[in-house]
Design a protein around this motif. Structure first.
Motif, PDB file in Angstrom:
ATOM      1  N   LEU A   9       0.828  -1.206   0.000  1.00 43.85           N
ATOM      2  CA  LEU A   9       0.000   0.000   0.000  1.00 43.85           C
ATOM      3  C   LEU A   9       0.864   1.259   0.000  1.00 43.85           C
ATOM      4  O   LEU A   9       0.612   2.202  -0.756  1.00 43.85           O
ATOM      5  CB  LEU A   9      -0.915  -0.012   1.221  1.00 43.85           C
ATOM      6  CG  LEU A   9      -1.914   1.150   1.343  1.00 43.85           C
ATOM      7  CD1 LEU A   9      -2.912   1.111   0.195  1.00 43.85           C
ATOM      8  CD2 LEU A   9      -2.647   1.080   2.672  1.00 43.85           C
ATOM      9  N   ILE A  10       1.907   1.261   0.817  1.00 47.79           N
ATOM     10  CA  ILE A  10       2.771   2.436   0.900  1.00 47.79           C
ATOM     11  C   ILE A  10       3.591   2.604  -0.376  1.00 47.79           C
ATOM     12  O   ILE A  10       3.776   3.727  -0.861  1.00 47.79           O
ATOM     13  CB  ILE A  10       3.677   2.324   2.134  1.00 47.79           C
ATOM     14  CG1 ILE A  10       2.842   2.477   3.410  1.00 47.79           C
ATOM     15  CG2 ILE A  10       4.791   3.362   2.097  1.00 47.79           C
ATOM     16  CD1 ILE A  10       3.624   2.298   4.690  1.00 47.79           C
ATOM     17  N   VAL A  11       4.075   1.489  -0.942  1.00 50.72           N
ATOM     18  CA  VAL A  11       4.864   1.576  -2.183  1.00 50.72           C
ATOM     19  C   VAL A  11       4.013   2.132  -3.315  1.00 50.72           C
ATOM     20  O   VAL A  11       4.451   3.015  -4.073  1.00 50.72           O
ATOM     21  CB  VAL A  11       5.429   0.186  -2.545  1.00 50.72           C
ATOM     22  CG1 VAL A  11       5.974   0.191  -3.970  1.00 50.72           C
ATOM     23  CG2 VAL A  11       6.534  -0.205  -1.568  1.00 50.72           C
ATOM     24  N   VAL A  12       2.785   1.652  -3.441  1.00 49.74           N
ATOM     25  CA  VAL A  12       1.892   2.156  -4.495  1.00 49.74           C
ATOM     26  C   VAL A  12       1.586   3.632  -4.269  1.00 49.74           C
ATOM     27  O   VAL A  12       1.589   4.443  -5.204  1.00 49.74           O
ATOM     28  CB  VAL A  12       0.597   1.324  -4.530  1.00 49.74           C
ATOM     29  CG1 VAL A  12      -0.425   1.959  -5.478  1.00 49.74           C
ATOM     30  CG2 VAL A  12       0.896  -0.097  -4.981  1.00 49.74           C
ATOM     31  N   MET A  39       9.512   5.148   7.019  1.00 48.28           N
ATOM     32  CA  MET A  39       9.119   5.509   8.377  1.00 48.28           C
ATOM     33  C   MET A  39       7.667   5.124   8.636  1.00 48.28           C
ATOM     34  O   MET A  39       7.331   4.556   9.690  1.00 48.28           O
ATOM     35  CB  MET A  39       9.315   7.016   8.602  1.00 48.28           C
ATOM     36  CG  MET A  39      10.776   7.431   8.754  1.00 48.28           C
ATOM     37  SD  MET A  39      10.959   9.155   9.273  1.00 48.28           S
ATOM     38  CE  MET A  39      10.271   9.063  10.916  1.00 48.28           C
ATOM     39  N   LEU A  40       6.787   5.417   7.696  1.00 49.23           N
ATOM     40  CA  LEU A  40       5.385   5.028   7.847  1.00 49.23           C
ATOM     41  C   LEU A  40       5.243   3.513   7.948  1.00 49.23           C
ATOM     42  O   LEU A  40       4.505   2.992   8.802  1.00 49.23           O
ATOM     43  CB  LEU A  40       4.569   5.553   6.661  1.00 49.23           C
ATOM     44  CG  LEU A  40       4.268   7.050   6.640  1.00 49.23           C
ATOM     45  CD1 LEU A  40       3.572   7.436   5.346  1.00 49.23           C
ATOM     46  CD2 LEU A  40       3.397   7.423   7.830  1.00 49.23           C
ATOM     47  N   ALA A  41       5.937   2.794   7.076  1.00 52.22           N
ATOM     48  CA  ALA A  41       5.847   1.337   7.087  1.00 52.22           C
ATOM     49  C   ALA A  41       6.346   0.761   8.402  1.00 52.22           C
ATOM     50  O   ALA A  41       5.743  -0.152   8.968  1.00 52.22           O
ATOM     51  CB  ALA A  41       6.642   0.758   5.912  1.00 52.22           C
ATOM     52  N   THR A  42       7.455   1.294   8.913  1.00 55.28           N
ATOM     53  CA  THR A  42       8.016   0.786  10.172  1.00 55.28           C
ATOM     54  C   THR A  42       7.118   1.104  11.352  1.00 55.28           C
ATOM     55  O   THR A  42       6.878   0.258  12.212  1.00 55.28           O
ATOM     56  CB  THR A  42       9.413   1.382  10.404  1.00 55.28           C
ATOM     57  OG1 THR A  42      10.252   1.091   9.279  1.00 55.28           O
ATOM     58  CG2 THR A  42      10.041   0.793  11.659  1.00 55.28           C
ATOM     59  N   LEU A  52      11.258  -4.082   3.849  1.00 59.67           N
ATOM     60  CA  LEU A  52      10.691  -4.527   2.577  1.00 59.67           C
ATOM     61  C   LEU A  52      10.347  -3.335   1.693  1.00 59.67           C
ATOM     62  O   LEU A  52      10.596  -3.350   0.473  1.00 59.67           O
ATOM     63  CB  LEU A  52       9.447  -5.377   2.836  1.00 59.67           C
ATOM     64  CG  LEU A  52       8.815  -6.070   1.624  1.00 59.67           C
ATOM     65  CD1 LEU A  52       9.816  -7.008   0.954  1.00 59.67           C
ATOM     66  CD2 LEU A  52       7.568  -6.855   2.046  1.00 59.67           C
ATOM     67  N   THR A  53       9.800  -2.286   2.282  1.00 58.28           N
ATOM     68  CA  THR A  53       9.488  -1.070   1.524  1.00 58.28           C
ATOM     69  C   THR A  53      10.763  -0.453   0.959  1.00 58.28           C
ATOM     70  O   THR A  53      10.817  -0.058  -0.213  1.00 58.28           O
ATOM     71  CB  THR A  53       8.768  -0.057   2.432  1.00 58.28           C
ATOM     72  OG1 THR A  53       7.565  -0.624   2.939  1.00 58.28           O
ATOM     73  CG2 THR A  53       8.444   1.223   1.675  1.00 58.28           C
ATOM     74  N   ALA A  54      11.810  -0.364   1.788  1.00 55.55           N
ATOM     75  CA  ALA A  54      13.075   0.209   1.329  1.00 55.55           C
ATOM     76  C   ALA A  54      13.666  -0.609   0.188  1.00 55.55           C
ATOM     77  O   ALA A  54      14.147  -0.057  -0.816  1.00 55.55           O
ATOM     78  CB  ALA A  54      14.059   0.292   2.503  1.00 55.55           C
TER      79      ALA A  54
END
Length: 318
Positions: A9-12, A39-42, A52-54
């Motif tokens: 969701l954050i990547v998109v 930061m949001l994902a963590t 994973l996002t990074a």
């Protein structure tokens, strides 16, 4: 699965935001959105989601945008150094965000534990208070049943009702629905009036109504207000309707626009005799108690009485 879902969701979302930036300044600062994204994902889904996002975003930007499109090759060592710095700083960002998340989670758990302990303590205290009040009320009731003189029995019954008024204020205090140390006065007065109507055997044509605004009143003032209402309603029930089967007593509490409250106890009975003592005169035990309780609440009393009934108003400053 939750962490993977948050990551996607954050990547998109970051990709859509990046497209908007590219419309204004195409290709500028390709790695800028990585840091808020990780930061949001963590913070929302732990360190794994941040890592994973990074990984996804760095590989995507590296391959499609920087330094060469659709290639992992570098034009020079400066490009490799830049990507290396991004990787190191993302690891640091994830570590800091995860540390903050764990600290906040620990603080939340500690707060919840303290709240649970407080609630347990208040429940135990409430239980003990109920037992103490019940013992006092039981002793008064026992003495009332043994009393041979009607006046003595009536005095003990009145004392029992005063104890019950105080007990009800404490029950509302420890329900935990209001601000600490305060009583929700509307619930308290409604409960008190229902108990008075039952204990005074108000039924048939004699009714007792209660209408109150919502207000968080400090405990001691709420107890004093309840005692004033208890005395005035009891007095009206006993003396306002001699030889009558119809009548009404009303209790109201209103928030004053200038601050504080206005408590009114009114009846449509026969009114007070011309030579009877008004509450502010201070003659008679009941009148002196009403005046004392009103002073304790920080209020002032005024009384109006004629052949259409009696109306006692207590004004309380904030």
């Amino acid at each position: 699965m939750t962490q993977v879902g948050v990551t996607l969701l954050i990547v998109v979302g970051a990709r859509i935001l990046r497209l908007g930036f590219d419309m204004v300044a195409g290709g500028a600062a390709p790695f800028a959105l990585i840091y808020p994204a990780i930061m949001l994902a963590t913070l929302f889904a732990r360190a794994f989601a941040g890592a994973l996002t990074a990984t996804i975003m760095i590989l995507y930007i590296w391959y499609f945008l920087y330094p060469l499109e659709r290639s992992f090759k570098f034009v020079n060592s400066a490009g490799a150094f830049s990507v290396g710095i991004v990787i190191v700083t993302t690891v640091m960002t994830i570590a800091i965000a995860e540390l903050f998340r764990r600290t906040a989670h620990h603080a939340t758990q500690e707060r919840d534990r303290e709240i649970a302990e407080r609630d347990l303590f208040l429940a135990e205290f409430d239980h003990r208070m109920k037992n103490n009040f019940a013992i006092v009320a039981g002793l008064l009731d026992l003495q009332k049943r043994r009393a041979r003189e009607p006046a003595t029995a009536a005095a003990l019954e009145t004392a029992q009702m005063r104890v019950d008024s105080i007990a009800r204020a404490h029950r509302h205090l420890y329900r935990g629905t209001g601000q600490p140390g305060t009583v929700e006065i509307r619930d308290y007065l409604t409960d008190l009036c229902a108990a008075l109507a039952e204990s005074l055997f108000l039924q048939g044509g004699i009714t007792l109504s209660c209408d109150s605004d919502h207000a968080a009143v400090p405990r001691d003032r709420a107890v004093s207000i309840g005692l004033v209402v208890n005395e005035l309603v009891t007095n009206a029930a006993k003396h306002a309707f001699p030889g009558r089967d119809l009548g009404s007593i009303s209790v109201t509490l209103r928030n004053r626009t200038e601050g504080g409250w206005r408590v009114t106890v009114a009846d449509d009975g026969v009114g007070m005799p011309k030579d009877a003592a008004l509450p502010e005169k201070g003659n008679g035990l009941g009148s002196r108690l009403v005046e004392a309780f009103a002073r304790q609440a920080g209020g002032t009393l005024s009384t109006e009485s004629d052949d259409t009934g009696t109306r006692v108003v207590m004004r309380l400053e904030a």
